[in-house]
Design a protein around this motif. Sequence first.
Motif, PDB file in Angstrom:
ATOM      1  N   THR A  14       0.838  -1.191   0.000  1.00 20.10           N
ATOM      2  CA  THR A  14       0.000   0.000   0.000  1.00 20.10           C
ATOM      3  C   THR A  14       0.875   1.244   0.000  1.00 20.10           C
ATOM      4  O   THR A  14       2.094   1.176   0.192  1.00 20.10           O
ATOM      5  CB  THR A  14      -0.925   0.028   1.230  1.00 20.10           C
ATOM      6  N   LYS A  15       0.247   2.375  -0.167  1.00 21.11           N
ATOM      7  CA  LYS A  15       0.949   3.651  -0.191  1.00 21.11           C
ATOM      8  C   LYS A  15       1.701   3.906   1.122  1.00 21.11           C
ATOM      9  O   LYS A  15       2.739   4.543   1.131  1.00 21.11           O
ATOM     10  CB  LYS A  15      -0.082   4.760  -0.444  1.00 21.11           C
ATOM     11  N   ASP A  16       1.175   3.376   2.260  1.00 20.44           N
ATOM     12  CA  ASP A  16       1.820   3.601   3.562  1.00 20.44           C
ATOM     13  C   ASP A  16       2.972   2.644   3.844  1.00 20.44           C
ATOM     14  O   ASP A  16       3.654   2.767   4.838  1.00 20.44           O
ATOM     15  CB  ASP A  16       0.797   3.567   4.702  1.00 20.44           C
ATOM     16  N   THR A  47       4.598   1.588   9.313  1.00 19.73           N
ATOM     17  CA  THR A  47       3.968   2.238   8.167  1.00 19.73           C
ATOM     18  C   THR A  47       4.366   3.705   8.154  1.00 19.73           C
ATOM     19  O   THR A  47       4.723   4.280   9.186  1.00 19.73           O
ATOM     20  CB  THR A  47       2.429   2.146   8.239  1.00 19.73           C
ATOM     21  N   HIS A  50       0.236   8.467   8.060  1.00 15.04           N
ATOM     22  CA  HIS A  50      -0.694   8.870   7.009  1.00 15.04           C
ATOM     23  C   HIS A  50      -2.090   9.051   7.584  1.00 15.04           C
ATOM     24  O   HIS A  50      -2.336   8.777   8.759  1.00 15.04           O
ATOM     25  CB  HIS A  50      -0.713   7.808   5.902  1.00 15.04           C
ATOM     26  N   HIS A  52      -6.500   8.934   6.171  1.00 11.50           N
ATOM     27  CA  HIS A  52      -7.490   8.691   5.130  1.00 11.50           C
ATOM     28  C   HIS A  52      -8.591   9.721   5.334  1.00 11.50           C
ATOM     29  O   HIS A  52      -9.222   9.752   6.398  1.00 11.50           O
ATOM     30  CB  HIS A  52      -8.056   7.265   5.215  1.00 11.50           C
ATOM     31  N   GLU A  57     -11.188   3.229   9.764  1.00 13.24           N
ATOM     32  CA  GLU A  57     -10.536   1.918   9.762  1.00 13.24           C
ATOM     33  C   GLU A  57     -10.680   1.246  11.114  1.00 13.24           C
ATOM     34  O   GLU A  57     -10.729   1.919  12.145  1.00 13.24           O
ATOM     35  CB  GLU A  57      -9.034   2.059   9.488  1.00 13.24           C
ATOM     36  N   CYS A 107     -12.072  -1.185   6.265  1.00 11.90           N
ATOM     37  CA  CYS A 107     -12.240   0.228   5.928  1.00 11.90           C
ATOM     38  C   CYS A 107     -13.634   0.491   5.374  1.00 11.90           C
ATOM     39  O   CYS A 107     -14.126  -0.260   4.538  1.00 11.90           O
ATOM     40  CB  CYS A 107     -11.236   0.650   4.856  1.00 11.90           C
ATOM     41  N   TYR A 111     -10.910   0.890   1.205  1.00 11.87           N
ATOM     42  CA  TYR A 111      -9.571   1.434   1.014  1.00 11.87           C
ATOM     43  C   TYR A 111      -9.320   1.750  -0.459  1.00 11.87           C
ATOM     44  O   TYR A 111      -9.661   0.963  -1.341  1.00 11.87           O
ATOM     45  CB  TYR A 111      -8.504   0.423   1.481  1.00 11.87           C
ATOM     46  N   HIS A 113      -5.927   3.855  -2.718  1.00 10.42           N
ATOM     47  CA  HIS A 113      -4.678   4.621  -2.651  1.00 10.42           C
ATOM     48  C   HIS A 113      -4.975   6.119  -2.665  1.00 10.42           C
ATOM     49  O   HIS A 113      -4.289   6.899  -2.007  1.00 10.42           O
ATOM     50  CB  HIS A 113      -3.765   4.288  -3.832  1.00 10.42           C
ATOM     51  N   ASP A 115      -7.264   7.822  -1.320  1.00 12.29           N
ATOM     52  CA  ASP A 115      -7.739   8.372  -0.038  1.00 12.29           C
ATOM     53  C   ASP A 115      -6.620   8.430   1.001  1.00 12.29           C
ATOM     54  O   ASP A 115      -6.826   8.833   2.124  1.00 12.29           O
ATOM     55  CB  ASP A 115      -8.913   7.530   0.494  1.00 12.29           C
ATOM     56  N   THR A 116      -5.420   8.022   0.632  1.00 16.10           N
ATOM     57  CA  THR A 116      -4.284   8.005   1.551  1.00 16.10           C
ATOM     58  C   THR A 116      -3.414   9.227   1.323  1.00 16.10           C
ATOM     59  O   THR A 116      -2.972   9.488   0.214  1.00 16.10           O
ATOM     60  CB  THR A 116      -3.446   6.727   1.345  1.00 16.10           C
TER      61      THR A 116
END
Length: 122
Positions: A14-16, A47, A50, A52, A57, A107, A111, A113, A115-116
Amino acid sequence: MQTRTLDSQPAFTTKDGSTIRELFGSAVGGSSAQSLAEARLAPGSATERHLHALSEEIYFVLEGEGVIEIDGEEATLKAGDAVVIPPGAAHTIATSGLQELRFLCCCVPPYTHNDTRFAPRA
């Protein structure tokens, strides 16, 4: 009815920076209102901090131990513990032992990407 086996789902980062396998959600289908994924963090890792903007979550720890920080407040989590992360709350989770940290992440909305967003350290 749809059923899925965790081991049949492909892993992605994931982005995190966590590695997840999504069982249901936007990316893999089967649910349009929420997502459910298994996340893993290697020993000694964390992580990226970050948030959202839209998603709430819930983390539920399956194995290992970690420290979660949400908007400057920290707590230790171990197998069987759960925590809610409100939308817009900056957060990070780090392993705190020699074992991989494995947890479920639910989520709502699902979830994505997009929204991160990364957040500076508290």
